[in-house]
Design a protein around this motif. Structure first.
Motif, PDB file in Angstrom:
ATOM      1  N   MET A   1      -2.430  58.969  -4.874  1.00 52.85           N
ATOM      2  CA  MET A   1      -2.226  57.819  -5.725  1.00 52.85           C
ATOM      3  C   MET A   1      -0.793  57.803  -6.283  1.00 52.85           C
ATOM      4  O   MET A   1      -0.214  56.737  -6.441  1.00 52.85           O
ATOM      5  CB  MET A   1      -3.258  57.802  -6.856  1.00 52.85           C
ATOM      6  N   LEU A   2      -0.257  58.995  -6.572  1.00 51.35           N
ATOM      7  CA  LEU A   2       1.117  59.032  -7.065  1.00 51.35           C
ATOM      8  C   LEU A   2       2.099  58.593  -5.975  1.00 51.35           C
ATOM      9  O   LEU A   2       3.082  57.908  -6.264  1.00 51.35           O
ATOM     10  CB  LEU A   2       1.465  60.424  -7.580  1.00 51.35           C
ATOM     11  N   ARG A   3       1.828  58.960  -4.738  1.00 48.49           N
ATOM     12  CA  ARG A   3       2.687  58.508  -3.628  1.00 48.49           C
ATOM     13  C   ARG A   3       2.610  56.986  -3.491  1.00 48.49           C
ATOM     14  O   ARG A   3       3.619  56.327  -3.258  1.00 48.49           O
ATOM     15  CB  ARG A   3       2.287  59.171  -2.325  1.00 48.49           C
ATOM     16  N   GLN A   4       1.426  56.444  -3.636  1.00 48.24           N
ATOM     17  CA  GLN A   4       1.264  54.985  -3.590  1.00 48.24           C
ATOM     18  C   GLN A   4       2.027  54.324  -4.738  1.00 48.24           C
ATOM     19  O   GLN A   4       2.671  53.286  -4.551  1.00 48.24           O
ATOM     20  CB  GLN A   4      -0.215  54.601  -3.676  1.00 48.24           C
ATOM     21  N   LEU A   5       1.962  54.925  -5.922  1.00 43.30           N
ATOM     22  CA  LEU A   5       2.671  54.391  -7.078  1.00 43.30           C
ATOM     23  C   LEU A   5       4.186  54.412  -6.835  1.00 43.30           C
ATOM     24  O   LEU A   5       4.885  53.451  -7.140  1.00 43.30           O
ATOM     25  CB  LEU A   5       2.311  55.204  -8.326  1.00 43.30           C
ATOM     26  N   GLU A   6       4.663  55.494  -6.255  1.00 39.29           N
ATOM     27  CA  GLU A   6       6.087  55.598  -5.952  1.00 39.29           C
ATOM     28  C   GLU A   6       6.513  54.536  -4.937  1.00 39.29           C
ATOM     29  O   GLU A   6       7.534  53.868  -5.107  1.00 39.29           O
ATOM     30  CB  GLU A   6       6.405  56.999  -5.427  1.00 39.29           C
ATOM     31  N   ALA A   7       5.696  54.347  -3.896  1.00 42.24           N
ATOM     32  CA  ALA A   7       6.016  53.343  -2.874  1.00 42.24           C
ATOM     33  C   ALA A   7       5.974  51.931  -3.450  1.00 42.24           C
ATOM     34  O   ALA A   7       6.836  51.099  -3.150  1.00 42.24           O
ATOM     35  CB  ALA A   7       5.047  53.469  -1.701  1.00 42.24           C
ATOM     36  N   ARG A   8       5.006  51.670  -4.288  1.00 39.00           N
ATOM     37  CA  ARG A   8       4.837  50.329  -4.855  1.00 39.00           C
ATOM     38  C   ARG A   8       5.961  49.978  -5.828  1.00 39.00           C
ATOM     39  O   ARG A   8       6.430  48.847  -5.854  1.00 39.00           O
ATOM     40  CB  ARG A   8       3.489  50.232  -5.561  1.00 39.00           C
ATOM     41  N   THR A   9       6.385  50.952  -6.641  1.00 40.03           N
ATOM     42  CA  THR A   9       7.378  50.663  -7.672  1.00 40.03           C
ATOM     43  C   THR A   9       8.814  50.921  -7.221  1.00 40.03           C
ATOM     44  O   THR A   9       9.750  50.334  -7.775  1.00 40.03           O
ATOM     45  CB  THR A   9       7.140  51.514  -8.930  1.00 40.03           C
ATOM     46  N   GLY A  10       8.989  51.828  -6.268  1.00 36.17           N
ATOM     47  CA  GLY A  10      10.336  52.232  -5.884  1.00 36.17           C
ATOM     48  C   GLY A  10      10.952  53.239  -6.847  1.00 36.17           C
ATOM     49  O   GLY A  10      12.104  53.624  -6.698  1.00 36.17           O
ATOM     50  N   TYR A  11      10.179  53.686  -7.846  1.00 33.73           N
ATOM     51  CA  TYR A  11      10.663  54.658  -8.818  1.00 33.73           C
ATOM     52  C   TYR A  11      10.452  56.078  -8.291  1.00 33.73           C
ATOM     53  O   TYR A  11       9.479  56.334  -7.583  1.00 33.73           O
ATOM     54  CB  TYR A  11       9.927  54.526 -10.155  1.00 33.73           C
ATOM     55  N   PRO A  12      11.314  57.016  -8.679  1.00 31.38           N
ATOM     56  CA  PRO A  12      11.163  58.415  -8.242  1.00 31.38           C
ATOM     57  C   PRO A  12      10.091  59.130  -9.078  1.00 31.38           C
ATOM     58  O   PRO A  12      10.378  59.992  -9.906  1.00 31.38           O
ATOM     59  CB  PRO A  12      12.555  59.000  -8.484  1.00 31.38           C
ATOM     60  N   ILE A  13       8.847  58.765  -8.857  1.00 30.66           N
ATOM     61  CA  ILE A  13       7.727  59.246  -9.677  1.00 30.66           C
ATOM     62  C   ILE A  13       7.712  60.766  -9.789  1.00 30.66           C
ATOM     63  O   ILE A  13       7.562  61.318 -10.883  1.00 30.66           O
ATOM     64  CB  ILE A  13       6.378  58.728  -9.114  1.00 30.66           C
ATOM     65  N   PHE A  14       7.886  61.460  -8.677  1.00 35.93           N
ATOM     66  CA  PHE A  14       7.779  62.918  -8.713  1.00 35.93           C
ATOM     67  C   PHE A  14       8.936  63.556  -9.479  1.00 35.93           C
ATOM     68  O   PHE A  14       8.774  64.618 -10.080  1.00 35.93           O
ATOM     69  CB  PHE A  14       7.631  63.478  -7.300  1.00 35.93           C
ATOM     70  N   SER A  15      10.073  62.907  -9.524  1.00 35.24           N
ATOM     71  CA  SER A  15      11.202  63.402 -10.322  1.00 35.24           C
ATOM     72  C   SER A  15      11.008  63.095 -11.805  1.00 35.24           C
ATOM     73  O   SER A  15      11.638  63.730 -12.653  1.00 35.24           O
ATOM     74  CB  SER A  15      12.507  62.752  -9.861  1.00 35.24           C
ATOM     75  N   TRP A  16      10.197  62.109 -12.096  1.00 35.68           N
ATOM     76  CA  TRP A  16       9.982  61.690 -13.482  1.00 35.68           C
ATOM     77  C   TRP A  16       8.770  62.348 -14.134  1.00 35.68           C
ATOM     78  O   TRP A  16       8.464  62.070 -15.291  1.00 35.68           O
ATOM     79  CB  TRP A  16       9.830  60.175 -13.555  1.00 35.68           C
ATOM     80  N   ILE A  17       8.055  63.208 -13.430  1.00 44.62           N
ATOM     81  CA  ILE A  17       6.899  63.894 -14.037  1.00 44.62           C
ATOM     82  C   ILE A  17       7.411  64.864 -15.091  1.00 44.62           C
ATOM     83  O   ILE A  17       8.238  65.727 -14.809  1.00 44.62           O
ATOM     84  CB  ILE A  17       6.058  64.627 -12.977  1.00 44.62           C
TER      85      ILE A  17
END
Length: 106
Positions: A1-17
């Motif tokens: 789900m986090l990978r999907q969130l990153e793809a959908r938003t274009g934000y670096p989700i894993f860097s922002w955890i």
């Protein structure tokens, strides 16, 4: 789900955890609740840095759209969890017990 969130938003989700799995002692030290979804060994939660209100609100809406059903909304972060032993389709604010500034479930 986090990978999907990153793809959908274009934000670096894993860097922002800024918080994921926590030991019980660390959870207590950072003020986490006793039944925190962050606690190991069954961590089901993550906190993601939100550098602006626009990004925070976009994260909240996008998280709902990829299937997160529990969302905490802070001023500078978003808490996402998939703990199915707790209430579903809920959003809350911080400090705990305050309403979320943006609630994607209403």
């Amino acid at each position: 789900m986090l990978r999907q969130l990153e793809a959908r938003t274009g934000y670096p989700i894993f860097s922002w955890i800024n918080s994921g799995a926590r030991s019980p002692s660390h959870n207590s030290k950072v003020g986490g609740v006793s039944n925190s979804s962050h606690k190991i060994p069954t961590c089901k939660a993550v906190d993601i840095k939100a550098p602006s209100k626009f990004i925070r609100n976009h994260l909240v809406t996008s998280a709902r759209n990829v299937g997160f059903k529990r969302i905490g909304v802070g001023r500078t972060f978003v808490h996402l969890d998939v703990d199915d032993l707790k209430s579903q389709y809920v959003a809350w604010g911080y400090p705990s017990g305050t309403p979320a500034e943006v609630n994607p479930f209403v």
